[in-house]
Design a protein around this motif. Structure first.
Motif, short mmCIF file in Angstrom:
data_model
loop_
_atom_site.label_atom_id
_atom_site.label_comp_id
_atom_site.label_asym_id
_atom_site.label_seq_id
_atom_site.Cartn_x
_atom_site.Cartn_y
_atom_site.Cartn_z
N SER A 138 42.07 53.11 36.00
CA SER A 138 40.71 52.81 35.57
C SER A 138 40.46 51.32 35.63
N ILE A 139 39.18 50.94 35.61
CA ILE A 139 38.81 49.53 35.59
C ILE A 139 39.37 48.86 34.34
N GLU A 140 39.32 49.57 33.20
CA GLU A 140 39.81 49.00 31.95
C GLU A 140 41.30 48.67 32.04
N ALA A 141 42.08 49.61 32.58
CA ALA A 141 43.52 49.37 32.72
C ALA A 141 43.80 48.23 33.68
N LEU A 142 42.99 48.13 34.74
CA LEU A 142 43.16 47.05 35.71
C LEU A 142 42.96 45.69 35.05
N VAL A 143 41.90 45.56 34.26
CA VAL A 143 41.62 44.29 33.59
C VAL A 143 42.69 43.97 32.55
N GLN A 144 43.06 44.98 31.77
CA GLN A 144 44.04 44.76 30.70
C GLN A 144 45.40 44.30 31.22
N VAL A 181 37.21 39.29 36.95
CA VAL A 181 38.30 40.05 36.32
C VAL A 181 39.23 39.12 35.55
N ARG A 182 39.50 37.94 36.11
CA ARG A 182 40.36 36.98 35.41
C ARG A 182 39.74 36.57 34.07
N ALA A 183 38.43 36.32 34.08
CA ALA A 183 37.74 35.95 32.85
C ALA A 183 37.77 37.10 31.84
N GLN A 184 37.58 38.33 32.34
CA GLN A 184 37.64 39.50 31.46
C GLN A 184 39.04 39.67 30.88
N ALA A 185 40.06 39.46 31.73
CA ALA A 185 41.45 39.60 31.27
C ALA A 185 41.78 38.55 30.21
N ASP A 186 41.34 37.32 30.43
CA ASP A 186 41.60 36.26 29.45
C ASP A 186 40.91 36.56 28.12
N ALA A 187 39.68 37.05 28.20
CA ALA A 187 38.94 37.39 26.99
C ALA A 187 39.61 38.54 26.24
N ALA A 199 42.83 37.27 24.60
CA ALA A 199 42.49 36.46 23.43
C ALA A 199 42.06 37.33 22.26
N CYS A 200 41.31 38.38 22.56
CA CYS A 200 40.86 39.32 21.52
C CYS A 200 42.04 40.02 20.87
N VAL A 201 42.99 40.47 21.69
CA VAL A 201 44.19 41.15 21.17
C VAL A 201 45.03 40.19 20.35
N ALA A 202 45.21 38.95 20.85
CA ALA A 202 46.02 37.96 20.14
C ALA A 202 45.43 37.60 18.78
N ALA A 203 44.09 37.64 18.71
CA ALA A 203 43.42 37.31 17.45
C ALA A 203 43.43 38.47 16.46
N GLY A 204 43.88 39.63 16.93
CA GLY A 204 43.93 40.79 16.06
C GLY A 204 42.61 41.49 15.88
N LEU A 251 33.11 44.99 32.38
CA LEU A 251 32.93 45.00 33.83
C LEU A 251 32.19 46.25 34.25
N GLU A 252 31.06 46.10 34.95
CA GLU A 252 30.23 47.23 35.33
C GLU A 252 30.58 47.72 36.74
N VAL A 253 30.50 49.05 36.93
CA VAL A 253 30.75 49.64 38.24
C VAL A 253 29.75 49.12 39.27
N GLY A 254 28.52 48.85 38.81
CA GLY A 254 27.47 48.35 39.71
C GLY A 254 27.81 47.01 40.34
N ASN A 255 28.76 46.28 39.75
CA ASN A 255 29.19 45.02 40.35
C ASN A 255 30.00 45.25 41.61
#
Length: 256
Positions: A38-44, A199-205, A208-213, A221-225
């Protein structure tokens, strides 16, 4: 008794590939393993995967091809995600080439399963419209195959199976698949390569979200992109162009 054993052996050879495929598909969906595609797994997992590609390019490409061929063989419905991932991780031309060959191999597996398990029955019992469709498909198999492969309207899995049922020669099936999926594959791979910064920006975000708890940490990320109307129209036009030889042939027969 020997005849019975021979019949049993024939039935096993005929239905075992299909049975194994069904079991694998059921296992993937029941275990939830399909969620990794999935797109989510790819970014993560983008940071880890991109670093692995840098350190082990050849191994990464081979693993990608094996994974892609398996996904096609088990009829994963969103293979375009993997195509985009290939372009993103390997670049559009290298990722595109790897995807074309892997997808063709996976499609060939489905072709043989359909031909072995169901094709013989259809050949023996084809009547009326089905027989006419078989005859037409065999006479103009190259044009029909290119049309089905180039046009994004038809489900990829269906196009992998139907030619085996309709008696399309494997050599024709293989090279038309290889050629027919190339434009769309390179287009999606190119789109994937262009998403690198996003994708790199999404992955970094996300990291950072996970690290912050903070939970839950989502992906925006939208499929339309990736899949645009212009891209689908262009592929559809290529598919219609492949039917020109059949139209010309029909027009030449009309006066007679």
């Amino acid at each position: 008794m020997a005849l019975l054993t021979s019949n049993q052996s024939s039935l096993i050879k005929r239905w075992l590939p299909l049975a194994l495929l069904v079991l694998v598909i059921a296992g993937l969906y029941l275990s939830g393993a399909y969620k990794w595609l999935s797109i989510e797994a790819l970014v993560q997992n983008y940071t880890a995967m991109s670093q692995f590609v840098v350190d082990n390019l050849v191994v990464a490409i081979l693993l990608y091809m094996v994974f892609y061929a398996a996904a096609v063989a088990v009829s994963f419905p969103a293979a375009w995600v993997l195509t985009v991932a290939g372009g993103l991780l390997f670049g559009w031309w290298l990722g595109g080439l790897a995807t074309i060959f892997a997808a063709t191999i996976g499609a060939s597996i489905l072709f043989f399963i359909a031909k072995t398990s169901l094709g013989e029955h259809m050949r023996k019992n084809a009547k009326g419209y089905v027989q006419r469709m078989r005859d037409g498909f065999q006479k103009d198999s190259v044009s029909y195959m290119l049309f089905l492969r180039l046009t994004p309207v038809f489900p990829f899995t269906l196009v992998n199976i139907v030619p085996g049922l309709l008696g399309v020669p494997f050599a024709t099936y293989f090279w038309t698949t290889l050629v027919g999926i190339a434009p769309g594959t390179f287009a999606y791979a190119y789109a994937g390569e262009g998403l690198d910064s996003i994708v790199r920006a999404q992955a970094d975000a996300y990291e950072a979200c996970v690290a912050a708890g903070n939970a839950p940490c989502g992906i925006s990320l939208e499929v339309g992109n990736i899949i645009t109307t212009d891209l689908l129209i262009a592929l559809g036009a290529l598919g219609l162009a492949s039917l020109i030889p059949i139209v010309i042939k029909r027009l030449r027969k009309t006066p007679a």
